[in-house]
Design a protein around this motif. Structure first.
Motif, PDB file in Angstrom:
ATOM      1  N   GLU A 205      54.190  -3.188 -16.443  1.00 16.56           N
ATOM      2  CA  GLU A 205      55.161  -2.196 -15.994  1.00 16.56           C
ATOM      3  C   GLU A 205      56.557  -2.528 -16.524  1.00 16.56           C
ATOM      4  O   GLU A 205      57.301  -1.636 -16.944  1.00 16.56           O
ATOM      5  N   GLY A 206      56.908  -3.808 -16.514  1.00 20.60           N
ATOM      6  CA  GLY A 206      58.197  -4.212 -17.067  1.00 20.60           C
ATOM      7  C   GLY A 206      58.321  -3.830 -18.526  1.00 20.60           C
ATOM      8  O   GLY A 206      59.366  -3.336 -18.972  1.00 20.60           O
ATOM      9  N   GLN A 207      57.245  -4.022 -19.277  1.00 19.36           N
ATOM     10  CA  GLN A 207      57.244  -3.634 -20.689  1.00 19.36           C
ATOM     11  C   GLN A 207      57.454  -2.129 -20.834  1.00 19.36           C
ATOM     12  O   GLN A 207      58.224  -1.670 -21.678  1.00 19.36           O
ATOM     13  N   ARG A 208      56.782  -1.347 -19.985  1.00 20.09           N
ATOM     14  CA  ARG A 208      56.913   0.106 -20.059  1.00 20.09           C
ATOM     15  C   ARG A 208      58.328   0.556 -19.679  1.00 20.09           C
ATOM     16  O   ARG A 208      58.919   1.424 -20.332  1.00 20.09           O
ATOM     17  N   LEU A 209      58.887  -0.034 -18.628  1.00 18.49           N
ATOM     18  CA  LEU A 209      60.227   0.352 -18.193  1.00 18.49           C
ATOM     19  C   LEU A 209      61.277   0.037 -19.260  1.00 18.49           C
ATOM     20  O   LEU A 209      62.255   0.766 -19.419  1.00 18.49           O
ATOM     21  N   GLY A 210      61.061  -1.051 -19.976  1.00 15.93           N
ATOM     22  CA  GLY A 210      62.018  -1.421 -21.006  1.00 15.93           C
ATOM     23  C   GLY A 210      62.078  -0.440 -22.163  1.00 15.93           C
ATOM     24  O   GLY A 210      63.104  -0.320 -22.842  1.00 15.93           O
ATOM     25  N   LYS A 211      60.978   0.273 -22.386  1.00 20.21           N
ATOM     26  CA  LYS A 211      60.953   1.244 -23.489  1.00 20.21           C
ATOM     27  C   LYS A 211      61.915   2.398 -23.256  1.00 20.21           C
ATOM     28  O   LYS A 211      62.413   3.006 -24.208  1.00 20.21           O
ATOM     29  N   ALA A 212      62.155   2.711 -22.012  1.00 18.41           N
ATOM     30  CA  ALA A 212      63.026   3.853 -21.692  1.00 18.41           C
ATOM     31  C   ALA A 212      64.502   3.496 -21.750  1.00 18.41           C
ATOM     32  O   ALA A 212      65.359   4.381 -21.750  1.00 18.41           O
ATOM     33  N   CYS A 213      64.806   2.211 -21.802  1.00 19.00           N
ATOM     34  CA  CYS A 213      66.194   1.740 -21.724  1.00 19.00           C
ATOM     35  C   CYS A 213      66.720   1.383 -23.114  1.00 19.00           C
ATOM     36  O   CYS A 213      66.054   0.649 -23.849  1.00 19.00           O
ATOM     37  N   PRO A 214      67.881   1.884 -23.497  1.00 15.11           N
ATOM     38  CA  PRO A 214      68.460   1.461 -24.781  1.00 15.11           C
ATOM     39  C   PRO A 214      68.803  -0.023 -24.729  1.00 15.11           C
ATOM     40  O   PRO A 214      68.923  -0.608 -23.658  1.00 15.11           O
ATOM     41  N   ARG A 215      68.953  -0.627 -25.882  1.00 13.37           N
ATOM     42  CA  ARG A 215      69.246  -2.062 -25.921  1.00 13.37           C
ATOM     43  C   ARG A 215      70.533  -2.366 -25.163  1.00 13.37           C
ATOM     44  O   ARG A 215      71.614  -1.895 -25.525  1.00 13.37           O
ATOM     45  N   LEU A 216      70.413  -3.187 -24.132  1.00 15.69           N
ATOM     46  CA  LEU A 216      71.590  -3.503 -23.331  1.00 15.69           C
ATOM     47  C   LEU A 216      72.619  -4.252 -24.156  1.00 15.69           C
ATOM     48  O   LEU A 216      73.824  -4.071 -23.974  1.00 15.69           O
TER      49      LEU A 216
END
Length: 277
Positions: A205-216
């Motif tokens: 789930e963490g991997q999936r959530l990270g896909k939606a977020c631009p590079r911090l």
């Protein structure tokens, strides 16, 4: 302190061609992971894993950002992020409920500083060649936003929380080492504590959530800090994790403290140091 004023940075080459091209070496990574499991305090093993499983696209990503108008503006405004993040007096003057306050709360509760991570990295890298280029800013930035990711995602500094942050970060900065350590750590948790806690699902789930977020690391942190934390999460498309909290609830139900799951400190936190190598 590793800060280089932007006026000097602009005179440096974008990328020092003497930087080595790292090869992918899975067997070496696994050997170092086994050593890490034997002694979770040996954070240098994390560095070796990232060295063996590099993100080969980091150079291109960094140079694209550093040569963009937006990237140049952020570097000029934020040449050295730890100095901003460790000035809690200034951050506390920002509105209540802001990302700045949430960040201060987290760092003070955990006894952490942004400069502390820089200093730890300096110990790792003391025998490594030094390179003087603008790309160094991008590498350091990957390290300096690590604790901010904890604040924004809600993942704690327990072993599962760190594994989930690794998986989240992989979707932004796809070094195979993020997933390698994150999933192997999760498998070790399942082996160590037999339960129905959705450990692997939490990491996935963490991997999936990270896909939606631009590079911090490519965001203007000084623009985000004064904003309400919920607004920042909306801007970055960060939604709440479900399986991580479900795993904690299950462990607590059977009498296991999620923050002392493996009997020692989390085994994966210092990936942030390794990324900046």
């Amino acid at each position: 302190m590793n800060a280089i004023p932007f006026a000097i940075q602009a005179e440096l080459p974008l990328y020092d061609e003497n930087r080595p091209v790292l090869r992918t070496r899975p067997a070496k990574a696994y050997r170092h992971f086994r050593q890490l499991l034997k002694d979770k305090e040996r954070t240098e093993e994390v560095f070796r894993i990232f060295e063996a499983l590099p993100w080969n696209g980091m150079r291109n990503a960094g140079l694209r950002f550093l040569t963009s108008e937006r990237g140049r503006a952020i570097v000029a405004r934020e040449p050295y992020l730890p100095a901003v993040l460790d000035d809690h007096a200034a951050l506390r003057r920002m509105p209540a409920g802001s990302l700045a306050h949430a960040y201060c709360d987290f760092m003070e509760r955990e006894g952490l500083t942004a400069q502390g991570l820089v200093d730890e990295f300096a110990l790792f890298a003391k025998d490594k060649p030094k390179f003087h280029d603008q790309f160094d800013w991008y590498l350091n930035r990957a390290r300096d936003v690590h604790d901010m990711l904890h604040v924004l995602t809600g993942y704690g500094r327990d072993s599962l929380g760190e594994a989930c942050v690794l998986a989240f970060t992989y979707s932004q900065q796809p070094s195979p080492a993020h997933l390698f350590i994150g999933y192997l750590a999760a498998l070790n948790m399942k082996k160590t504590v037999k339960s129905s806690a959705p450990v692997l699902r939490a990491v996935r789930e963490g991997q999936r959530l990270g896909k939606a977020c631009p590079r911090l690391l490519e965001q203007s942190i000084t623009e985000l800090l004064p904003l309400p934390i919920d607004e920042v999460r909306r801007r970055l498309n960060i939604t709440p994790a479900q399986n991580y909290h479900a795993a904690h609830a299950e462990w607590r139900r059977i009498g296991v403290n999620p923050y002392d799951l493996l009997g020692k400190a989390p085994i994966v936190r210092d990936h942030a140091l390794a990324q900046a190598a």
